[in-house]
Design a protein around this motif. Structure first.
Motif: not given
Length: 330
Positions: A244-255
């Protein structure tokens, strides 16, 4: 220690089904009900890869039916995305089904500014102004109070308790002006917390909803037997936050935890992530107790709402149990 509550996002681990994530929320709700927590709220997010809490009225209805004493509500309904009358009807119906147990938290958030979500929900991508947002809050409160406008629910003698959610002084000022209890998103913008609470308390006006200011401070809290175990448990959520901090917001996944072991926190966001985590409550019971106590002392919180970013429901509930036990031992 002040009262404790829970904020749920229905976290979806990569590769899991929505039904599993929602059942996990139900399991946590039943557990914290038995542990004596005050309330559980569910968020509203749209289009996120790892967040399953998309429909607060539906999920809150299910959780209210699955628990006995816990207050249940939204944390919160993103009011710019919905007609105020529809929100009033939904939560007044829920309050009639579960008298004395329903909270209606309302606010703004990323899903009220994301162009795709806004266009799909409102039919326009025009941003809502501060004045329009305040007007929508006022309209909703009017419906809950049974003032001018369409009848909300025939024979209703119970209404949900309205709350305003904010993470800035501007949002806190609306809560103060309208005499609403305030839930402050310390887990979102910790740097704004003190200024927002100062403005809220300085400008608060008594209303039919509250005679005195009342504050919930929401804080990310992850508790394990040791600080090291807490860091290990937090690794998947740390990677999601890094995304999210890298700007991927909605696409950030929880591994998954196994996948998280193979990934590294990107160096360009490592310091920002560490600084954010320092404002929250991660660690052993003694560490978490200290962090929560300090937060209450700094903010004068009347209640703390714990957000625990762990997928596994057993680990999530155990974390909440350890945090509550440590806080009460204080």
């Amino acid at each position: 220690m002040v009262g404790l509550s829970v904020l749920e996002l229905a976290t979806v681990e990569e590769g899991r089904r929505a039904s599993e994530a929602l059942e996990a929320v139900t399991s946590v709700a039943r557990g914290v009900d038995e542990l004596g927590f005050q309330r559980i709220w569910v968020a509203e997010h749209h289009g996120y890869r790892s967040v399953g809490s998309v429909a607060p009225p539906v999920l809150a209805t299910h959780l209210a039916g699955a628990t006995a004493a816990l207050r249940v509500g939204s944390g919160g309904v993103l009011l710019p995305n919905h007609p105020p009358l529809a929100v009033a009807e939904q939560f007044t119906t829920l309050a009639a089904l579960h008298p004395g147990r329903i909270d209606l938290g309302i606010g703004r958030g990323p899903s009220t500014t994301d162009a795709r979500a806004v266009r799909a929900l409102r039919g326009t991508d025009e941003p809502i102004t501060d004045a329009a947002y305040r007007a929508a809050v006022v309209e909703l409160l009017g419906h809950l109070a049974g003032e001018d406008g369409p009848r909300v629910l025939p024979g209703a003698d119970e209404s949900p308790e309205p709350w305003l959610l904010a993470s800035s002084p501007g949002g806190a000022a609306i809560a103060a002006e309208l005499g609403l209890p305030l839930a402050i998103g310390h887990h979102i913008r910790p740097g704004n917390t003190i200024d927002a609470l100062t403005r809220y308390r300085d400008e608060f006006r008594a209303s039919r909803w509250r005679e005195q200011p009342y504050v919930i401070v929401c804080v990310e809290t992850l508790c394990a037997q040791t600080d090291e175990q807490a860091r290990e448990l937090a690794r998947p959520s740390a990677l999601a936050m890094a995304g999210a901090l890298q700007g991927r917001g909605t696409e950030a996944e929880l591994p998954t935890p196994k996948e998280a072991e193979r990934q590294e926190i990107p160096s360009e966001v490592g310091d920002r992530l560490a600084a954010l985590r320092e404002t929250q409550a991660y660690g052993s019971p003694s560490t978490v107790r200290t962090r929560l106590t300090q937060l209450v002392e700094r903010t004068g919180a009347d209640e703390l709402m714990l957000s625990t970013p762990v997928y596994d429901p057993a680990a999530r509930l155990r974390s909440l149990e350890l945090a509550a036990t440590g806080a009460r031992d204080e």
